[in-house]
Design a protein around this motif. Structure first.
Motif, PDB file in Angstrom:
ATOM      1  N   ALA A   1      74.470 -16.189 -54.094  1.00  0.00           N
ATOM      2  CA  ALA A   1      74.218 -16.554 -55.485  1.00  0.00           C
ATOM      3  C   ALA A   1      73.288 -17.756 -55.595  1.00  0.00           C
ATOM      4  CB  ALA A   1      75.549 -16.872 -56.167  1.00  0.00           C
TER       5      ALA A   1
ATOM      6  N   HIS B   1      74.187 -26.718 -52.934  1.00  0.00           N
ATOM      7  CA  HIS B   1      73.138 -26.382 -51.970  1.00  0.00           C
ATOM      8  C   HIS B   1      72.119 -27.502 -51.861  1.00  0.00           C
ATOM      9  CE1 HIS B   1      74.708 -22.296 -53.063  1.00  0.00           C
ATOM     10  NE2 HIS B   1      74.601 -22.149 -51.770  1.00  0.00           N
TER      11      HIS B   1
ATOM     12  N   ASP C   1      72.363 -17.387 -41.403  1.00  0.00           N
ATOM     13  CA  ASP C   1      72.733 -17.390 -39.977  1.00  0.00           C
ATOM     14  C   ASP C   1      73.494 -16.144 -39.552  1.00  0.00           C
ATOM     15  OD1 ASP C   1      71.943 -20.158 -38.759  1.00  0.00           O
ATOM     16  OD2 ASP C   1      72.611 -20.497 -40.802  1.00  0.00           O
TER      17      ASP C   1
ATOM     18  N   ALA D   1      69.636 -21.651 -51.162  1.00  0.00           N
ATOM     19  CA  ALA D   1      70.044 -21.090 -49.876  1.00  0.00           C
ATOM     20  C   ALA D   1      69.156 -19.903 -49.522  1.00  0.00           C
ATOM     21  CB  ALA D   1      71.507 -20.663 -49.940  1.00  0.00           C
TER      22      ALA D   1
ATOM     23  N   HIS E   1      86.134 -19.417 -50.722  1.00  0.00           N
ATOM     24  CA  HIS E   1      85.535 -20.080 -51.887  1.00  0.00           C
ATOM     25  C   HIS E   1      85.760 -19.305 -53.179  1.00  0.00           C
ATOM     26  CE1 HIS E   1      83.565 -23.280 -49.687  1.00  0.00           C
ATOM     27  NE2 HIS E   1      83.190 -22.395 -48.785  1.00  0.00           N
ATOM     28  N   GLN E   2      86.441 -18.155 -53.095  1.00  0.00           N
ATOM     29  CA  GLN E   2      86.616 -17.329 -54.300  1.00  0.00           C
ATOM     30  C   GLN E   2      87.900 -17.708 -55.032  1.00  0.00           C
ATOM     31  OE1 GLN E   2      83.856 -15.673 -54.840  1.00  0.00           O
ATOM     32  NE2 GLN E   2      83.281 -16.424 -52.803  1.00  0.00           N
TER      33      GLN E   2
ATOM     34  N   TYR F   1      80.519 -21.564 -55.298  1.00  0.00           N
ATOM     35  CA  TYR F   1      80.443 -22.439 -54.134  1.00  0.00           C
ATOM     36  C   TYR F   1      80.423 -23.901 -54.556  1.00  0.00           C
ATOM     37  CZ  TYR F   1      79.124 -24.085 -49.549  1.00  0.00           C
ATOM     38  OH  TYR F   1      79.090 -24.732 -48.342  1.00  0.00           O
TER      39      TYR F   1
ATOM     40  N   LEU G   1      75.194 -26.990 -43.076  1.00  0.00           N
ATOM     41  CA  LEU G   1      75.465 -25.572 -42.783  1.00  0.00           C
ATOM     42  C   LEU G   1      74.702 -25.124 -41.532  1.00  0.00           C
ATOM     43  CD1 LEU G   1      75.490 -23.701 -46.230  1.00  0.00           C
ATOM     44  CD2 LEU G   1      77.415 -24.168 -44.716  1.00  0.00           C
TER      45      LEU G   1
ATOM     46  N   LEU H   1      78.398 -12.187 -56.184  1.00  0.00           N
ATOM     47  CA  LEU H   1      79.329 -11.137 -55.762  1.00  0.00           C
ATOM     48  C   LEU H   1      80.688 -11.342 -56.449  1.00  0.00           C
ATOM     49  CD1 LEU H   1      78.338 -11.316 -52.009  1.00  0.00           C
ATOM     50  CD2 LEU H   1      77.875  -9.419 -53.561  1.00  0.00           C
TER      51      LEU H   1
ATOM     52  N   ALA I   1      72.537 -12.439 -55.839  1.00  0.00           N
ATOM     53  CA  ALA I   1      73.530 -11.839 -56.734  1.00  0.00           C
ATOM     54  C   ALA I   1      74.815 -12.643 -56.628  1.00  0.00           C
ATOM     55  CB  ALA I   1      73.798 -10.391 -56.349  1.00  0.00           C
TER      56      ALA I   1
ATOM     57  N   GLY J   1      74.302 -17.597 -47.405  1.00  0.00           N
ATOM     58  CA  GLY J   1      73.785 -18.965 -47.269  1.00  0.00           C
ATOM     59  C   GLY J   1      72.376 -18.951 -46.707  1.00  0.00           C
TER      60      GLY J   1
ATOM     61  N   ARG K   1      81.001 -14.826 -43.603  1.00  0.00           N
ATOM     62  CA  ARG K   1      81.606 -16.000 -42.965  1.00  0.00           C
ATOM     63  C   ARG K   1      81.712 -17.110 -43.998  1.00  0.00           C
ATOM     64  NH1 ARG K   1      78.541 -18.713 -37.903  1.00  0.00           N
ATOM     65  NH2 ARG K   1      77.184 -19.523 -39.533  1.00  0.00           N
ATOM     66  N   LEU K   2      82.896 -17.705 -44.110  1.00  0.00           N
ATOM     67  CA  LEU K   2      83.140 -18.849 -44.989  1.00  0.00           C
ATOM     68  C   LEU K   2      82.767 -18.545 -46.432  1.00  0.00           C
ATOM     69  CD1 LEU K   2      81.809 -21.604 -42.558  1.00  0.00           C
ATOM     70  CD2 LEU K   2      84.173 -20.903 -42.944  1.00  0.00           C
ATOM     71  N   VAL K   3      83.116 -17.370 -46.889  1.00  0.00           N
ATOM     72  CA  VAL K   3      82.841 -17.009 -48.283  1.00  0.00           C
ATOM     73  C   VAL K   3      84.137 -16.652 -49.014  1.00  0.00           C
ATOM     74  CG1 VAL K   3      82.265 -14.566 -47.794  1.00  0.00           C
ATOM     75  CG2 VAL K   3      81.323 -15.677 -49.818  1.00  0.00           C
TER      76      VAL K   3
ATOM     77  N   PHE L   1      88.193 -10.023 -54.914  1.00  0.00           N
ATOM     78  CA  PHE L   1      86.832 -10.063 -54.365  1.00  0.00           C
ATOM     79  C   PHE L   1      86.708  -9.067 -53.202  1.00  0.00           C
ATOM     80  CE2 PHE L   1      83.721 -12.088 -51.466  1.00  0.00           C
ATOM     81  CZ  PHE L   1      82.686 -12.425 -52.324  1.00  0.00           C
TER      82      PHE L   1
HETATM   83  C1  LIG Z   1      79.986 -22.101 -46.714  1.00  0.00           C
HETATM   84  S1  LIG Z   1      78.578 -21.209 -47.192  1.00  0.00           S
HETATM   85  C2  LIG Z   1      78.501 -20.078 -45.825  1.00  0.00           C
HETATM   86  C3  LIG Z   1      77.133 -19.509 -45.623  1.00  0.00           C
HETATM   87  C4  LIG Z   1      77.021 -18.535 -44.430  1.00  0.00           C
HETATM   88  N1  LIG Z   1      77.896 -17.400 -44.601  1.00  0.00           N
HETATM   89  C5  LIG Z   1      77.317 -19.241 -43.125  1.00  0.00           C
HETATM   90  O1  LIG Z   1      78.401 -19.069 -42.581  1.00  0.00           O
HETATM   91  O2  LIG Z   1      76.432 -19.986 -42.656  1.00  0.00           O
HETATM   92  C6  LIG Z   1      79.122 -20.145 -48.497  1.00  0.00           C
HETATM   93  C7  LIG Z   1      77.987 -19.415 -49.199  1.00  0.00           C
HETATM   94  O3  LIG Z   1      78.562 -18.372 -49.984  1.00  0.00           O
HETATM   95  C8  LIG Z   1      77.881 -18.322 -51.224  1.00  0.00           C
HETATM   96  N2  LIG Z   1      78.830 -17.757 -52.208  1.00  0.00           N
HETATM   97  C9  LIG Z   1      80.090 -18.175 -52.486  1.00  0.00           C
HETATM   98  N3  LIG Z   1      80.642 -17.372 -53.414  1.00  0.00           N
HETATM   99  C10 LIG Z   1      79.711 -16.437 -53.729  1.00  0.00           C
HETATM  100  C11 LIG Z   1      79.697 -15.335 -54.626  1.00  0.00           C
HETATM  101  N4  LIG Z   1      80.762 -15.037 -55.373  1.00  0.00           N
HETATM  102  N5  LIG Z   1      78.583 -14.570 -54.692  1.00  0.00           N
HETATM  103  C12 LIG Z   1      77.504 -14.859 -53.909  1.00  0.00           C
HETATM  104  N6  LIG Z   1      77.457 -15.895 -53.058  1.00  0.00           N
HETATM  105  C13 LIG Z   1      78.552 -16.682 -52.955  1.00  0.00           C
HETATM  106  C14 LIG Z   1      77.502 -19.748 -51.536  1.00  0.00           C
HETATM  107  O4  LIG Z   1      76.425 -19.806 -52.441  1.00  0.00           O
HETATM  108  C15 LIG Z   1      77.188 -20.289 -50.150  1.00  0.00           C
HETATM  109  O5  LIG Z   1      75.820 -20.183 -49.863  1.00  0.00           O
END
Ligand SMILES: C[S@@+](CC[C@H](N)C(=O)[O-])C[C@H]1O[C@@H](n2cnc3c(N)ncnc32)[C@H](O)[C@@H]1O
Length: 309
Positions: free
Chosen positions: A79, A16, A59, A83, A143-144, A12, A24, A123, A121, A56, A138-140, A150
C-alpha cells in the motif's frame, strides 16, 4: 494481475520514512537467508505464479523470484508508494544485464530469477485475473487489525491445492546473554514500544492459530533465531537502528521504567556504548525468532460418483 487500489488507509504504523526503509533493508539482510530457506521448505518452487503480500522494499519478492526460477512470476503488492518506489528501483538495478527478475543471490540458488512486478494496493482489496499458485508474506499479518479476515480473503486468491506461507517475528526471547544493563534497557524499550503500538511481542507465536482460525490446516512450521556478538555486521546495528526508529514513541509515551530511560541516555551514542558493554561482557544478542507457517489451500470436492441403478 489486475490491481484494485483501495483508498483505505494502509495499516502499517511504522510508516515509510527513509530511516524505516533503511531499517527494513538491514533487517532483510539478516533474515533473507532464513526466509529463503523457509519458503523453499514450504514448497515454493520452479514455475510458480506468486503473490507477495506487503512486499515493502521487495526483499521477499526477490527471494521468491529466485526460488521459482525463469518459468515463474511474482507480484509484490504494497500500500505504501515510497516502499514501492524503492522496490522498483532495486528491480531496475537487478535486471540490468540479467534475466527478468535479475540474479538475486540471497537464497543460495545463484541461478536466474523469475519475472517480478510490483503493484500498489491496500490488501486484501485486490482483484486478480487468475488465481496464483502461492501466496506469501513476511511481517505483514501482524500489522492487520483483523489478521484472520485478512488471511481468509487472501486465501481466496490462491488456486485449490496452492501454497500459503507467512513469516512473522516472535520477540519473547529478545535478550543479551549474559545479560547486560544497557542492552537490557534497549531491548525492553523496543518490546515496550511495539506493545504500545497495539502489537504484542510479534505475531510469530500466534501464526499457527491464525491459520487455524482462517480455516487453513498448517502443513509445517519452521522457527529460526539469529544471534551474534559485536563482530557480527548485522545483529547489533539492527537492534540499535530499531531502537532509534521506535524511541520517539518510547520517549513520547514515557514508556518503560525511568531507570531504563536514564541508562539508555542519548540515542545518538547508544550504539557505541552498547557495543563496548557487550564486548566487555563477551555477550551475544539474541534476535527475534522468525516463525514461518505454511498450508495448502483445500482442493475442490471431487465429483460424487454417479450410482447407476
Ligand atoms: C514490516 S514491512 C515488511 C516488508 C517486507 N515484507 C519485508 O519483510 O521486508 C510491512 C509492509 O506491509 C505493508 N502493508 C501492511 N499492511 C498492508 C495492507 N493491508 N495492504 C498492503 N500493504 C500492507 C506496509 O506498507 C509495509 O511496507
Amino acid at each position: 494481475m489486475k490491481p484494485y487500489v483501495s483508498d483505505r488507509a494502509p495499516a502499517y504504523t511504522l510508516g515509510h520514512a527513509p530511516e524505516e526503509m533503511d531499517r527494513l533493508l538491514l533487517q532483510a539482510r539478516l533474515y533473507g537467508p532464513v526466509t529463503a530457506q523457509a519458503l523453499r521448505q514450504a514448497g515454493l518452487g520452479p514455475g510458480m505464479r506468486v503473490l507477495d503480500a506487503g512486499c515493502g522494499a521487495g526483499d521477499v519478492t526477490f527471494i521468491a523470484a529466485e526460488a521459482i526460477g525463469p518459468g515463474g512470476s511474482v507480484t509484490g503488492v504494497d500500500a505504501g508508494p515510497e516502499a514501492l518506489d524503492l522496490a522498483r528501483a532495486r528491480l531496475r538495478d537487478r535486471t540490468r544485464g540479467s534475466g527478468p527478475g535479475g540474479a538475486v543471490g540471497v537464497g543460495g540458488g545463484g541461478g536466474e530469477a523469475g519475472a517480478v512486478d510490483f503493484l500498489r494496493a491496500t490488501l486484501p482489496d485486490v482483484v486478480l485475473d487468475a488465481p496464483v499458485d502461492a501466496l506469501i508474506g513476511r511481517l505483514v499479518l501482524g500489522h492487520q487489525d483483523d489478521p484472520v479476515a485478512f488471511l481468509r480473503r487472501l486465501t481466496g486468491l490462491v488456486r485449490p491445492g496452492g501454497l500459503i506461507a507467512f513469516q512473522e517475528f516472535d520477540n519473547h526471547g529478545l535478550r543479551a546473554v549474559p545479560e547486560t544493563p544497557l542492552a537490557g534497557a534497549v531491548l525492553r524499550g523496543i518490546t515496550g514500544a511495539l506493545c504500545a503500538g497495539g502489537k504484542d511481542r510479534g505475531a510469530g507465536a500466534r501464526l499457527y492459530s491464525l491459520f487455524r482460525q482462517a480455516g487453513l490446516v498448517p502443513a509445517g512450521i519452521s522457527a529460526t533465531t539469529p544471534m551474534g556478538g559485536v563482530e557480527d555486521p548485522l545483529v547489533l546495528p539492527l537492534a540499535v537502528h530499531t531502537y532509534r526508529t521506535l524511541c520517539p514513541r518510547v520517549s513520547a509515551t514515557g514508556l518503560g521504567p525511568d531507570a531504563d530511560r536514564e541508562a539508555i541516555g542519548d540515542p545518538a551514542t547508544v550504539g557505541d556504548r552498547m557495543r563496548a558493554e557487550l564486548d566487555a561482557a563477551g555477550a551475544v544478542l539474541i534476535m527475534p525468532t522468525a516463525v514461518t507457517v505454511w498450508a495448502t489451500t483445500p482442493a475442490p470436492p471431487s465429483e460424487a460418483p454417479v450410482n447407476i441403478p
